[in-house]
Scaffold this motif. Structure first.
Motif, PDB file in Angstrom:
ATOM      1  N   VAL A   1      12.879   0.761   8.059  1.00  0.00           N
ATOM      2  CA  VAL A   1      14.207   0.396   7.558  1.00  0.00           C
ATOM      3  C   VAL A   1      14.766  -0.745   8.406  1.00  0.00           C
ATOM      4  N   ILE A   2      15.231  -1.787   7.712  1.00  0.00           N
ATOM      5  CA  ILE A   2      15.747  -2.977   8.384  1.00  0.00           C
ATOM      6  C   ILE A   2      17.169  -3.249   7.921  1.00  0.00           C
ATOM      7  N   LYS A   3      18.036  -3.522   8.860  1.00  0.00           N
ATOM      8  CA  LYS A   3      19.387  -3.973   8.525  1.00  0.00           C
ATOM      9  C   LYS A   3      19.811  -5.054   9.508  1.00  0.00           C
ATOM     10  N   ARG A   4      20.029  -6.250   9.024  1.00  0.00           N
ATOM     11  CA  ARG A   4      20.426  -7.328   9.911  1.00  0.00           C
ATOM     12  C   ARG A   4      21.959  -7.414   9.945  1.00  0.00           C
ATOM     13  N   TYR A   5      22.543  -8.057   8.962  1.00  0.00           N
ATOM     14  CA  TYR A   5      24.003  -8.137   8.897  1.00  0.00           C
ATOM     15  C   TYR A   5      24.532  -7.215   7.809  1.00  0.00           C
ATOM     16  N   MET A   6      25.738  -6.729   8.012  1.00  0.00           N
ATOM     17  CA  MET A   6      26.305  -5.793   7.046  1.00  0.00           C
ATOM     18  C   MET A   6      27.791  -6.041   6.846  1.00  0.00           C
ATOM     19  N   GLY A   7      28.213  -5.997   5.593  1.00  0.00           N
ATOM     20  CA  GLY A   7      29.616  -6.248   5.262  1.00  0.00           C
ATOM     21  C   GLY A   7      30.455  -4.985   5.211  1.00  0.00           C
ATOM     22  N   GLY A   8      30.502  -4.250   6.320  1.00  0.00           N
ATOM     23  CA  GLY A   8      31.394  -3.105   6.444  1.00  0.00           C
ATOM     24  C   GLY A   8      30.816  -1.817   5.880  1.00  0.00           C
ATOM     25  N   GLY A   9      31.318  -0.694   6.412  1.00  0.00           N
ATOM     26  CA  GLY A   9      30.842   0.608   5.959  1.00  0.00           C
ATOM     27  C   GLY A   9      31.940   1.663   6.057  1.00  0.00           C
TER      28      GLY A   9
ATOM     29  N   GLY B   1       0.847  -1.190   0.000  1.00  0.00           N
ATOM     30  CA  GLY B   1       0.000   0.000   0.000  1.00  0.00           C
ATOM     31  C   GLY B   1       0.876   1.231   0.000  1.00  0.00           C
ATOM     32  N   ASP B   2       0.654   2.133   0.954  1.00  0.00           N
ATOM     33  CA  ASP B   2       1.505   3.319   1.009  1.00  0.00           C
ATOM     34  C   ASP B   2       2.551   3.215   2.128  1.00  0.00           C
ATOM     35  N   ARG B   3       2.779   1.991   2.549  1.00  0.00           N
ATOM     36  CA  ARG B   3       3.866   1.780   3.510  1.00  0.00           C
ATOM     37  C   ARG B   3       5.037   1.118   2.796  1.00  0.00           C
ATOM     38  N   LEU B   4       6.243   1.560   3.148  1.00  0.00           N
ATOM     39  CA  LEU B   4       7.441   1.101   2.445  1.00  0.00           C
ATOM     40  C   LEU B   4       8.393   0.422   3.418  1.00  0.00           C
ATOM     41  N   THR B   5       8.843  -0.777   3.049  1.00  0.00           N
ATOM     42  CA  THR B   5       9.910  -1.420   3.826  1.00  0.00           C
ATOM     43  C   THR B   5      11.201  -1.369   3.018  1.00  0.00           C
ATOM     44  N   VAL B   6      12.255  -0.946   3.687  1.00  0.00           N
ATOM     45  CA  VAL B   6      13.565  -0.825   3.037  1.00  0.00           C
ATOM     46  C   VAL B   6      14.561  -1.692   3.792  1.00  0.00           C
ATOM     47  N   TRP B   7      15.145  -2.662   3.097  1.00  0.00           N
ATOM     48  CA  TRP B   7      16.305  -3.343   3.666  1.00  0.00           C
ATOM     49  C   TRP B   7      17.513  -2.613   3.104  1.00  0.00           C
ATOM     50  N   ASP B   8      18.373  -2.135   3.961  1.00  0.00           N
ATOM     51  CA  ASP B   8      19.476  -1.317   3.462  1.00  0.00           C
ATOM     52  C   ASP B   8      20.764  -1.693   4.178  1.00  0.00           C
ATOM     53  N   SER B   9      21.843  -1.663   3.436  1.00  0.00           N
ATOM     54  CA  SER B   9      23.164  -1.885   4.035  1.00  0.00           C
ATOM     55  C   SER B   9      23.630  -0.533   4.558  1.00  0.00           C
ATOM     56  N   THR B  10      23.268  -0.241   5.804  1.00  0.00           N
ATOM     57  CA  THR B  10      23.457   1.121   6.312  1.00  0.00           C
ATOM     58  C   THR B  10      24.000   1.151   7.738  1.00  0.00           C
ATOM     59  N   GLN B  11      24.684   2.235   8.042  1.00  0.00           N
ATOM     60  CA  GLN B  11      25.162   2.472   9.401  1.00  0.00           C
ATOM     61  C   GLN B  11      24.173   3.325  10.198  1.00  0.00           C
ATOM     62  N   ALA B  12      23.033   3.670   9.593  1.00  0.00           N
ATOM     63  CA  ALA B  12      22.149   4.644  10.234  1.00  0.00           C
ATOM     64  C   ALA B  12      20.706   4.418   9.804  1.00  0.00           C
ATOM     65  N   ILE B  13      20.034   3.435  10.403  1.00  0.00           N
ATOM     66  CA  ILE B  13      18.683   3.085   9.955  1.00  0.00           C
ATOM     67  C   ILE B  13      17.714   4.255  10.087  1.00  0.00           C
ATOM     68  N   PHE B  14      17.827   5.032  11.164  1.00  0.00           N
ATOM     69  CA  PHE B  14      16.855   6.112  11.359  1.00  0.00           C
ATOM     70  C   PHE B  14      17.068   7.252  10.373  1.00  0.00           C
ATOM     71  N   SER B  15      18.310   7.558  10.028  1.00  0.00           N
ATOM     72  CA  SER B  15      18.470   8.652   9.066  1.00  0.00           C
ATOM     73  C   SER B  15      18.089   8.202   7.668  1.00  0.00           C
ATOM     74  N   VAL B  16      18.275   6.919   7.342  1.00  0.00           N
ATOM     75  CA  VAL B  16      17.774   6.426   6.049  1.00  0.00           C
ATOM     76  C   VAL B  16      16.255   6.549   6.024  1.00  0.00           C
ATOM     77  N   ARG B  17      15.611   6.145   7.127  1.00  0.00           N
ATOM     78  CA  ARG B  17      14.151   6.251   7.186  1.00  0.00           C
ATOM     79  C   ARG B  17      13.706   7.690   6.934  1.00  0.00           C
ATOM     80  N   ASP B  18      14.340   8.636   7.630  1.00  0.00           N
ATOM     81  CA  ASP B  18      13.915  10.035   7.519  1.00  0.00           C
ATOM     82  C   ASP B  18      14.152  10.590   6.119  1.00  0.00           C
ATOM     83  N   THR B  19      15.315  10.290   5.544  1.00  0.00           N
ATOM     84  CA  THR B  19      15.625  10.833   4.215  1.00  0.00           C
ATOM     85  C   THR B  19      14.717  10.235   3.153  1.00  0.00           C
TER      86      THR B  19
END
Lengths: 765, 154
Positions: free
Chosen positions: A258-266, A226-244
């Motif tokens: 915004v969801i980030k489980r494991y990440m291969g470096g940043g 619908g009008d809700r969006l889920t983003v899986w992102d390779s990020t160091q900052a889930i809340f700022s990705v959400r806001d932007t």
């Protein structure tokens, strides 16, 4: 538990940030020392270790959804150009192509301040032109080649010195100096300090552009419901990705998860929200399917950040007795085509005692990929220059370099005029010098005669890393007596899952295996800061401790109700509540939970406010031993000793990972890594992992990590300072000084590649 | 195209395009334990064994791997039954972000099968094609030495 809302200030990457935060009203009481601990401070193996070695761990790159489409990006082939026409009709007809977006069919979404998500004015090789979604990556890539774009080429500039000149091509309105003027700082009277000096040294140093190149490329997977969006992102900052993302799409932030489980470096490159994430969301909206977007290694080396280069002119003046009387730093650096920061004078302003200081720094636009924070922005390049020139001043004064630093030890933060919560730099000097065998250092630089010449050098480090509120953590007791720990921080690979669980396990006195940690989900966890600036451990572990202490209280209260005795007669020990008099009266966590409903015992812990009236910094000194092959110019780093004050060490194993990795990146910056741009075409020549030289296992020296600090009880209950960035800051400076000690000639330019070493040796004669 | 691959001991009949790499076909069919770091043969994250030989799976056409034996990191050991190399890497703390780790495990396995008692130099040479950006390699060397010791004693 009583709380209050406060204003708190902290330093992250390049700036002071002021935040409002709910914090415990009573401040925080320090936890016992590591010697008295069973889990905190111990070398606890990673909770996610087996997930990772077995390949079970799922990274953003691995996220797969039914009906997933794949997106690829068309990027500018020119360093500076304007799109005059774009025709995607033929590309749209290619097999498997689902959607194409570019500046003509997407609303102008503001980006980089004065530019847009798709801006027809292209400012570097790699700037975004269009984005294609298709059934497969291969189909998307094929379609990119069929998008017809007409470009009007514009004059470009890829060198900061040239960009600062009057008639240079303008990259933005208002000129190529970011903000229109330099950043300046001054204290005391520089000229008076210079006048009273016995020794004055002036030198110019240069450092190169370094690219993060994390192993997992930047990527996002997006899915609309619908009008809700889920983003899986390779990020160091889930809340700022959400806001932007929410702001770019005109959505309330609560509709973006915004969801980030494991990440291969940043290493800083994933602190900033990528255009690719928003492009994927726009495409997904249009085609009605989830979209995965990934960058390839070439795009990684063009478009997602770098450490700006620097030209630094330093003047250092000292009296005969070795006291510094004046220092100045004048520098400029290329931030790329969009706003970033190239300043690097912070270490010079603060780490040593000096009454008369002035700095002037220019951040300069060029037609190249924009900079982003990179592991201790400014500090790595600034420390290299400062520590190099200080060694030269010490030599002129005929003083031992270490003695010279001791002589100028600063006891307060001279910029803010505040005492430090703790500063154990002198202890770090002592421990590091002993471990490396500082007395073996050649008294005369370049004293070795043969082909292979050895030397010792060292450099000091200062960084922020105090941590900050707001940082929250929820603990829930499960029916089986296990604990679920939920927080809105993210484990970017450093071991946050493990260190948070350690704190809960220590306080609740239960095995760490019984703690499940859920991080990296904006829909679930309470807000925590971004994972950068060495903020994470010092910010989030105190919140865990706060939540766990409250949970202990709740368990005591529950047991009192069940046992029908006053709570004051009960004690909590090893996951069990016992009566102090009647030993038959006891309840384990499991027994208490069996009598209560599922997950009704829940606590919220909050990070305390940082203490008023103090500066909070980490400190350290690294000592390097190198061997220079004077025939080939190759430098081999033999050993690095890292002696640091980082407050309480929460986990020795994850701490050593950070130091080893930071030192290796320091070696890369000192000796080999460099983004190279062809000045004739403006194209980056180092776009793969062969041409962009990163250290391999062959380059890793012996490393000894010494922690000279205990918990800093003024900061928080846990008393940790961050370690990620301190680990890298002094390494290049220490290596540069060791090379000087080995061959007796100073290199002023990083990376210190064999050609520069041979050239320097030839000039020495 | 269609072909049978023997992946970690099981026959799998898979469809793929003629230009697909082995890495793409493995990952598209659930073998996401094989990581992709560069897709250019320069980082070692996608190492697998192909008929016992260590290869960057991004540098092999899937078509060339039909009817052959492929071993991924999960063929060596799983989260429930880890291989001695995997155990040792966890124990000594050789894993940080973990993205390069499956490739490291494969390179270490290949080394130890041919050199059960490698020197430090031999370990370094064997893993020189595996890039790690965050751990700093030291613990990886330590983990491989520990695994080698245990595997010799077993």
């Amino acid at each position: 538990m009583a709380r209050k809302i406060i204003k708190s200030k902290y330093f992250v990457e390049e700036d002071f940030v002021e935040v409002l935060a709910e914090v415990p009203a009573g401040g925080s009481s320090p936890l016992p020392t590591n010697q008295e601990m069973k889990v905190i401070g111990r070398p606890v193996t990673r909770l996610d270790g087996y997930d990772k070695v077995s390949g079970t761990a799922r990274y953003t790159f691995d996220i797969n959804l039914p009906h997933l489409a794949h997106a690829r990006t068309l990027r500018s082939p020119y360093a500076h150009a304007r799109i005059t026409a774009i025709d995607a009709r033929e590309a749209a007809k290619m097999p498997g192509v689902l959607g194409i977006i570019h500046y003509q069919n997407v609303d102008q979404i503001p980006w980089y301040g004065s530019s847009f998500l798709f801006d027809p004015h292209l400012r570097y090789v790699g700037d975004e032109v269009a984005c294609v979604a298709a059934e497969t990556e291969a189909a998307a890539s094929a379609a990119l080649k069929r998008i017809k774009v007409e470009y009007e080429e514009l004059p470009f500039v890829v060198d900061a010195a040239a960009a600062m000149k009057q008639n240079a091509p303008a990259i933005h309105e208002g000129g190529n100096i970011q903000g229109g003027k330099p950043a300046v700082y001054a204290r005391g009277d520089f000229d008076a300090g210079l006048a009273e000096a016995d020794v004055v040294v002036e030198e110019t140093f240069t450092t190169q552009v370094e690219v993060h190149n994390p192993t997992e490329v930047h990527c996002s997977v997006v899915n609309w419901e619908g009008d809700r969006l889920t983003v899986w992102d390779s990020t160091q900052a889930i809340f700022s990705v959400r806001d932007t993302v929410a702001q770019s799409l005109g959505l309330p932030a609560s509709q973006v998860r915004v969801i980030k489980r494991y990440m291969g470096g940043g290493f800083g490159s994933k602190l900033t929200t990528g255009k690719y994430t928003v492009m994927a969301a726009l495409l997904a909206q249009r085609i009605g399917r989830p979209v995965r977007i990934t960058l390839d290694r070439e795009e990684m080396n063009l478009a997602v950040g770098n450490r700006p280069d620097s030209v630094q002119k330093l003047t250092v003046a000292a009296k005969k007795d070795g006291t510094l009387s004046a220092m100045s730093h004048w520098s400029y650096g290329a931030v790329g085509a969009y706003p970033s920061g190239a300043a690097c004078s912070w270490p010079l302003r603060t780490i040593y005692q000096c009454p008369n200081v002035k700095t002037e720094e220019y951040s300069v636009f060029i037609n190249a990929g924009p900079g982003r924070p990179f592991r201790a922005p400014g500090h790595v390049q600034g420390t290299f220059a400062l520590e190099s020139i200080l060694d030269d001043v010490a030599e002129k004064l005929a003083m031992d370099p270490l003695e010279f630093r001791r002589k100028n030890h600063a006891t307060i933060d001279q910029v803010m005029n505040l005492p430090y919560t703790s500063k154990k730099l002198l202890e770090a000097y002592d421990a590091g010098a002993k471990a490396i065998g500082w007395d073996r250092r050649r008294k005369v630089p370049g004293a070795d005669k043969g082909r292979y010449q050895r030397g010792l050098g060292f450099a000091s480090q200062i960084w922020w890393g105090a941590g900050t509120p707001p940082a929250g953590c929820i603990l829930k007791l499960n029916r089986d007596g296990s604990v679920r720990l939920i927080a809105g921080t993210q484990d970017i690979g450093t071991g946050t899952y493990t260190v948070m669980a350690q704190v809960a396990a220590e306080i609740l006195e239960i095995p760490i295996e019984r703690i499940q940690v859920n991080l990296g989900d904006t829909a679930v966890g309470p807000y925590c800061p971004l994972s950068g600036g060495s903020l994470t451990t010092p910010s989030v572990t105190p919140a865990v401790a706060d939540a766990a202490l409250q949970m202990k209280e709740k368990l005591l209260s529950a047991a009192a109700a069940i046992l029908e005795v006053p709570q004051g007669e009960l004690v909590y020990q090893r996951g069990e509540v016992r009566h102090t008099g009647d030993t038959s009266k006891k309840k384990t966590i499991v027994e208490i939970l069996r009598e209560m409903r599922e997950q009704t015992l829940l606590t919220y812990g909050a990070r305390n406010a940082n203490p008023e009236g103090y500066a909070i910094n980490s400190f350290g000194a690294q000592f390097a031993e190198v061997e220079v092959d004077t025939l080939t110019g190759h430098v081999k780093v033999i050993k690095v000793v890292a002696a640091h004050d980082i407050g309480r060490a929460v986990n020795r194993l994850t701490l050593e990972n950070q130091f080893h990795g930071g030192i290796l990146q320091g070696i890369g910056f000192a000796l080999m890594e460099e983004r190279v741009i062809d000045p004739q075409t403006g194209k980056v020549l180092t776009v793969n992992l062969h041409d962009y030289k990163m250290p391999t296992i062959m380059d890793m020296p012996e490393i000894e990590v010494i922690i000279v600090s205990e918990a800093d009880t003024k900061i928080s209950n846990v008393g940790a300072k961050g370690v990620g960035e301190p680990a890298m800051i002094p390494t290049p400076g220490a290596i540069a000084n060791a090379i000087y000690n080995a061959i007796g000639v100073r290199l002023h330019s990083l990376p210190m590649t064999p050609d520069k070493i041979l050239m320097a040796l030839a000039q020495k004669g | 195209m269609e072909g049978t691959f023997r992946i970690n001991g099981r026959h799998e009949l898979l469809e793929f395009s003629e230009r697909a790499t082995l890495l793409q076909v493995l990952r598209d069919n659930g073998h996401q334990e094989v990581k992709e770091g560069c897709a250019e043969g320069q980082c070692g994250s996608c190492l697998v064994l192909l008929d016992g030989r260590l290869v960057n799976s991004c540098q092999v056409f899937a078509a060339a791997a039909v009817n052959r034996e492929i071993t991924t990191v999960q063929g060596l050991g799983t989260i429930h039954a880890p291989h001695a190399i995997q155990e040792a890497l966890v124990e000594v703390g050789a894993v940080q972000c973990g993205f390069c780790t499956p490739g490291m495990v494969m390179a270490a396995y290949y080394l130890l099968r041919h050199h059960p008692d490698p020197s430090e130099k031999e370990i370094r040479r064997a893993l020189d094609g595996n890039l790690c950006r965050c751990t700093g390699y030291t613990k990886i060397i330590e983990g491989i030495r520990l695994a080698a010791r245990r595997m010799r004693q077993a």
